[in-house]
Scaffold this active site. Sequence first.
Site, PDB file in Angstrom:
ATOM      1  N   VAL A  19      26.012  42.495  42.979  1.00 12.37           N
ATOM      2  CA  VAL A  19      25.962  42.635  44.444  1.00 12.37           C
ATOM      3  C   VAL A  19      27.340  42.759  45.089  1.00 12.37           C
ATOM      4  O   VAL A  19      27.460  43.206  46.224  1.00 12.37           O
ATOM      5  CB  VAL A  19      25.173  41.491  45.146  1.00 12.37           C
ATOM      6  CG1 VAL A  19      23.702  41.546  44.817  1.00 12.37           C
ATOM      7  CG2 VAL A  19      25.755  40.129  44.821  1.00 12.37           C
ATOM      8  N   ASN A  32      19.188  37.030  47.996  1.00 10.14           N
ATOM      9  CA  ASN A  32      19.049  35.748  47.305  1.00 10.14           C
ATOM     10  C   ASN A  32      20.220  35.423  46.376  1.00 10.14           C
ATOM     11  O   ASN A  32      20.569  34.260  46.217  1.00 10.14           O
ATOM     12  CB  ASN A  32      17.741  35.771  46.498  1.00 10.14           C
ATOM     13  CG  ASN A  32      17.689  34.666  45.470  1.00 10.14           C
ATOM     14  OD1 ASN A  32      17.409  33.517  45.795  1.00 10.14           O
ATOM     15  ND2 ASN A  32      17.995  34.996  44.215  1.00 10.14           N
ATOM     16  N   SER A  92      21.128  27.470  53.038  1.00 14.57           N
ATOM     17  CA  SER A  92      20.961  26.176  52.372  1.00 14.57           C
ATOM     18  C   SER A  92      21.054  25.092  53.427  1.00 14.57           C
ATOM     19  O   SER A  92      21.708  25.271  54.457  1.00 14.57           O
ATOM     20  CB  SER A  92      22.075  25.964  51.341  1.00 14.57           C
ATOM     21  OG  SER A  92      22.102  24.602  50.944  1.00 14.57           O
ATOM     22  N   TYR A 133      31.059  26.096  49.285  1.00 16.95           N
ATOM     23  CA  TYR A 133      29.665  26.539  49.249  1.00 16.95           C
ATOM     24  C   TYR A 133      28.986  26.337  50.608  1.00 16.95           C
ATOM     25  O   TYR A 133      28.311  27.231  51.119  1.00 16.95           O
ATOM     26  CB  TYR A 133      28.916  25.769  48.152  1.00 16.95           C
ATOM     27  CG  TYR A 133      27.450  26.120  48.026  1.00 16.95           C
ATOM     28  CD1 TYR A 133      27.044  27.336  47.484  1.00 16.95           C
ATOM     29  CD2 TYR A 133      26.459  25.225  48.450  1.00 16.95           C
ATOM     30  CE1 TYR A 133      25.694  27.652  47.359  1.00 16.95           C
ATOM     31  CE2 TYR A 133      25.115  25.526  48.325  1.00 16.95           C
ATOM     32  CZ  TYR A 133      24.730  26.741  47.779  1.00 16.95           C
ATOM     33  OH  TYR A 133      23.398  27.051  47.661  1.00 16.95           O
ATOM     34  N   ALA A 184      30.377  26.153  53.524  1.00 13.11           N
ATOM     35  CA  ALA A 184      30.938  27.094  54.506  1.00 13.11           C
ATOM     36  C   ALA A 184      30.313  28.471  54.314  1.00 13.11           C
ATOM     37  O   ALA A 184      29.999  29.172  55.285  1.00 13.11           O
ATOM     38  CB  ALA A 184      32.447  27.174  54.352  1.00 13.11           C
ATOM     39  N   SER A 185      30.097  28.852  53.069  1.00 10.80           N
ATOM     40  CA  SER A 185      29.511  30.180  52.816  1.00 10.80           C
ATOM     41  C   SER A 185      28.070  30.233  53.338  1.00 10.80           C
ATOM     42  O   SER A 185      27.639  31.233  53.904  1.00 10.80           O
ATOM     43  CB  SER A 185      29.573  30.536  51.324  1.00 10.80           C
ATOM     44  OG  SER A 185      28.583  29.854  50.578  1.00 10.80           O
ATOM     45  N   LYS A 186      27.353  29.143  53.201  1.00 13.92           N
ATOM     46  CA  LYS A 186      25.962  29.132  53.683  1.00 13.92           C
ATOM     47  C   LYS A 186      25.906  28.996  55.213  1.00 13.92           C
ATOM     48  O   LYS A 186      24.982  29.482  55.858  1.00 13.92           O
ATOM     49  CB  LYS A 186      25.177  28.014  52.986  1.00 13.92           C
ATOM     50  CG  LYS A 186      24.986  28.272  51.480  1.00 13.92           C
ATOM     51  CD  LYS A 186      24.241  29.579  51.222  1.00 13.92           C
ATOM     52  CE  LYS A 186      24.015  29.849  49.758  1.00 13.92           C
ATOM     53  NZ  LYS A 186      23.322  31.138  49.515  1.00 13.92           N
ATOM     54  N   ILE A 227      16.201  22.476  45.035  1.00  9.27           N
ATOM     55  CA  ILE A 227      15.170  23.257  44.339  1.00  9.27           C
ATOM     56  C   ILE A 227      15.478  23.258  42.845  1.00  9.27           C
ATOM     57  O   ILE A 227      16.638  23.447  42.444  1.00  9.27           O
ATOM     58  CB  ILE A 227      15.119  24.716  44.867  1.00  9.27           C
ATOM     59  CG1 ILE A 227      14.999  24.743  46.403  1.00  9.27           C
ATOM     60  CG2 ILE A 227      13.985  25.497  44.199  1.00  9.27           C
ATOM     61  CD1 ILE A 227      13.750  24.086  46.991  1.00  9.27           C
TER      62      ILE A 227
HETATM   63  N1  NAP Z   1      18.578  25.674  43.833  1.00  9.37           N
HETATM   64  C1  NAP Z   1      18.840  25.066  44.968  1.00  9.37           C
HETATM   65  O1  NAP Z   1      18.722  23.853  45.065  1.00  9.37           O
HETATM   66  C2  NAP Z   1      19.287  25.865  46.181  1.00  9.37           C
HETATM   67  C3  NAP Z   1      19.409  25.174  47.382  1.00  9.37           C
HETATM   68  C4  NAP Z   1      19.800  25.873  48.527  1.00  9.37           C
HETATM   69  C5  NAP Z   1      20.071  27.219  48.469  1.00  9.37           C
HETATM   70  N2  NAP Z   1      19.965  27.883  47.292  1.00  9.37           N
HETATM   71  C6  NAP Z   1      20.282  29.323  47.309  1.00  9.37           C
HETATM   72  O2  NAP Z   1      19.204  30.073  46.787  1.00  9.37           O
HETATM   73  C7  NAP Z   1      19.693  31.218  46.111  1.00  9.37           C
HETATM   74  C8  NAP Z   1      19.155  31.243  44.688  1.00  9.37           C
HETATM   75  O3  NAP Z   1      19.556  30.048  44.031  1.00  9.37           O
HETATM   76  P1  NAP Z   1      19.023  29.598  42.598  1.00  9.37           P
HETATM   77  O4  NAP Z   1      18.934  28.133  42.632  1.00  9.37           O
HETATM   78  O5  NAP Z   1      17.847  30.397  42.214  1.00  9.37           O
HETATM   79  O6  NAP Z   1      20.307  29.986  41.722  1.00  9.37           O
HETATM   80  P2  NAP Z   1      20.424  30.337  40.161  1.00  9.37           P
HETATM   81  O7  NAP Z   1      19.295  29.735  39.410  1.00  9.37           O
HETATM   82  O8  NAP Z   1      21.818  29.962  39.804  1.00  9.37           O
HETATM   83  O9  NAP Z   1      20.271  31.929  40.164  1.00  9.37           O
HETATM   84  C9  NAP Z   1      21.192  32.716  40.850  1.00  9.37           C
HETATM   85  C10 NAP Z   1      20.771  34.168  40.787  1.00  9.37           C
HETATM   86  O10 NAP Z   1      21.751  34.961  41.469  1.00  9.37           O
HETATM   87  C11 NAP Z   1      22.216  35.976  40.598  1.00  9.37           C
HETATM   88  N3  NAP Z   1      23.595  36.355  40.884  1.00  9.37           N
HETATM   89  C12 NAP Z   1      24.693  35.576  40.995  1.00  9.37           C
HETATM   90  N4  NAP Z   1      25.782  36.314  41.259  1.00  9.37           N
HETATM   91  C13 NAP Z   1      25.360  37.610  41.324  1.00  9.37           C
HETATM   92  C14 NAP Z   1      26.000  38.857  41.552  1.00  9.37           C
HETATM   93  N5  NAP Z   1      27.316  38.924  41.775  1.00  9.37           N
HETATM   94  N6  NAP Z   1      25.252  40.000  41.548  1.00  9.37           N
HETATM   95  C15 NAP Z   1      23.916  39.941  41.323  1.00  9.37           C
HETATM   96  N7  NAP Z   1      23.265  38.793  41.091  1.00  9.37           N
HETATM   97  C16 NAP Z   1      23.973  37.650  41.086  1.00  9.37           C
HETATM   98  C17 NAP Z   1      22.064  35.376  39.212  1.00  9.37           C
HETATM   99  O11 NAP Z   1      22.092  36.417  38.248  1.00  9.37           O
HETATM  100  P3  NAP Z   1      22.578  36.170  36.705  1.00  9.37           P
HETATM  101  O12 NAP Z   1      21.362  35.714  35.946  1.00  9.37           O
HETATM  102  O13 NAP Z   1      23.070  37.506  36.275  1.00  9.37           O
HETATM  103  O14 NAP Z   1      23.643  35.134  36.751  1.00  9.37           O
HETATM  104  C18 NAP Z   1      20.709  34.689  39.354  1.00  9.37           C
HETATM  105  O15 NAP Z   1      19.664  35.613  39.267  1.00  9.37           O
HETATM  106  C19 NAP Z   1      21.216  31.146  46.182  1.00  9.37           C
HETATM  107  O16 NAP Z   1      21.677  31.930  47.254  1.00  9.37           O
HETATM  108  C20 NAP Z   1      21.465  29.678  46.444  1.00  9.37           C
HETATM  109  O17 NAP Z   1      22.700  29.448  47.081  1.00  9.37           O
HETATM  110  C21 NAP Z   1      19.564  27.230  46.137  1.00  9.37           C
END
Ligand code: NAP
Lengths: 78, 251
Positions: B68, B94, B146, B159, B161-163, B192
Site C-alpha cells: 500500500v 485496513n 483504533s 501508533y 498518533a497515526s490512528k 482484537i
Molecule cells: N488487532 C487489534 O487489536 C487492533 C486494534 C485496533 C486497530 N487495529 C487496526 O486494524 C487493522 C488490522 O489489524 P490486524 O490486527 O488485523 O493486524 P495484523 O494481524 O498485523 O495484519 C495486518 C495486515 O496488514 C497488512 N499490511 C501491513 N503493511 C502493509 C503494506 N505496506 N501493504 C499492504 N498490506 C500491509 C498485513 O500484510 P502481511 O501479511 O503482508 O504482513 C496484514 O494483512 C490495522 O490498521 C490495525 O492498526 C487492530
Amino acid sequence: MTNLEKYKKAFLESLEVSEDQLEGLEYQKIESWDSVGHMNLVAALEEAFDIMMDTDDIIDLSSYEKGKEIMRKYDIEL
Amino acid sequence: MISSCDLLKNKVCLVTGASRGIGYAVAKRFAACGAAVYANGRREESLKELLSLNGNCSGSVIPLYFDVTDSAAAKKAMMQIKKEQGKLDVLVNNAGIMKDALIGMISKEDMHQVFEVNVFAVMDMLQLAVKLMSRQNSGSIINLASIVGTNGNRGQMVYSASKGAVISLTKTAAKELASRHIRVNAVAPGVIDTDMFRSIGEEKMKEKINLIGMNRAGTPEEVADTCIYLASDLSVYVTGQVIGVDGCEVI
Ligand SMILES: NC(=O)c1ccc[n+]([C@@H]2O[C@H](COP(=O)([O-])OP(=O)(O)OC[C@H]3O[C@@H](n4cnc5c(N)ncnc54)[C@H](OP(=O)(O)O)[C@@H]3O)[C@@H](O)[C@H]2O)c1
C-alpha cells in the site's frame, strides 16, 4: 472523435466555456475554473482518455496549453 | 455474527491487508454477503486461503498484490478494478502496522514507517478510490482507526498518533465528499485477537483484557460485521463517524 476534440470537449463541458475561450485559458482566471471546476476537468480528462492522472500532474495542470503537455506523458498525442 | 447475507450483492469492494487478521475476516465476510472483493496482499501465497472461498460463497475474491505504500502499484490496482468492474463501491483501508516504544526510545525510522502505512497510504488509497466513486456519485470508505487514536496509550505514541490522524482525515474527507454521496467512516477497534494483538506478549495481553468491560478480546469477525454495516446501504445516511468495536474497553 480525435484526441484533440476529446481534449477540448473535456474543457468545454467541465468548465462551461466556449471554444474561442480555450486558447490561453488559465486556472483560476475564470470563475468556473476554480478548485471544484479543476477536479471536474481532471475527471473529464481521465474519463475521456481512460487514464488516472498522478497528483503532481493534477497540480501542474495550470492552463489549456500545459494540459496538452501533460497528456503526452500518458501517451496521448493531440 | 452473520454467516451469510446479500447485503453486499453487486457491490465491488477493495480491502487492503487482507492476508490475515481483521482484513482477512472483512474480505471473507464481504464475499459471504455477495460482494466482489478485491483482496490486497503483499505476497502471492498470502491470499491462498481467501481465494479458496471462490465457488463456496455468493460473492467472489479477486487477488490484488501490492504494497500500500507503493503509490504507482496502488494506482495500477485501481485501474485494474476500473477496467474489470467499471466501478468501486467500497474501500476498506485496513492494512496497518504497530511499533511500540516508550518515549525516548522511538526511532525516526519507526515514525516514518508507521505513518507511511497507517496514514499516507490511507490518504493515497482514498484519493484513488474517490476518482472512481465520484463518477458513480456514491461509495463508502471505511478506515481502520483504533481506540488509542482517541484515548492514547502508554508506549504507543507513534501508533496512537497515526490512528488519531486516521480519525481526523476520516472526518475531513466525510465533509468534503458528502455532496458526492461518498461516505467516509472509521471503525475503532479495541483489543482484537490477531497477530498484531498477540505480538505484545501474554502478560500484556492479560493486562489489556482486564481493561475490557466484556472481559475478553474481540474477534476479527466482530469488527468485520461493523464493516458490513458501513459498506452496505443500511448506513446510507451515516458518514464522518468513528464507531468503536471494543467491548467497552476503558483506557
Ligand atoms: N488487532 C487489534 O487489536 C487492533 C486494534 C485496533 C486497530 N487495529 C487496526 O486494524 C487493522 C488490522 O489489524 P490486524 O490486527 O488485523 O493486524 P495484523 O494481524 O498485523 O495484519 C495486518 C495486515 O496488514 C497488512 N499490511 C501491513 N503493511 C502493509 C503494506 N505496506 N501493504 C499492504 N498490506 C500491509 C498485513 O500484510 P502481511 O501479511 O503482508 O504482513 C496484514 O494483512 C490495522 O490498521 C490495525 O492498526 C487492530
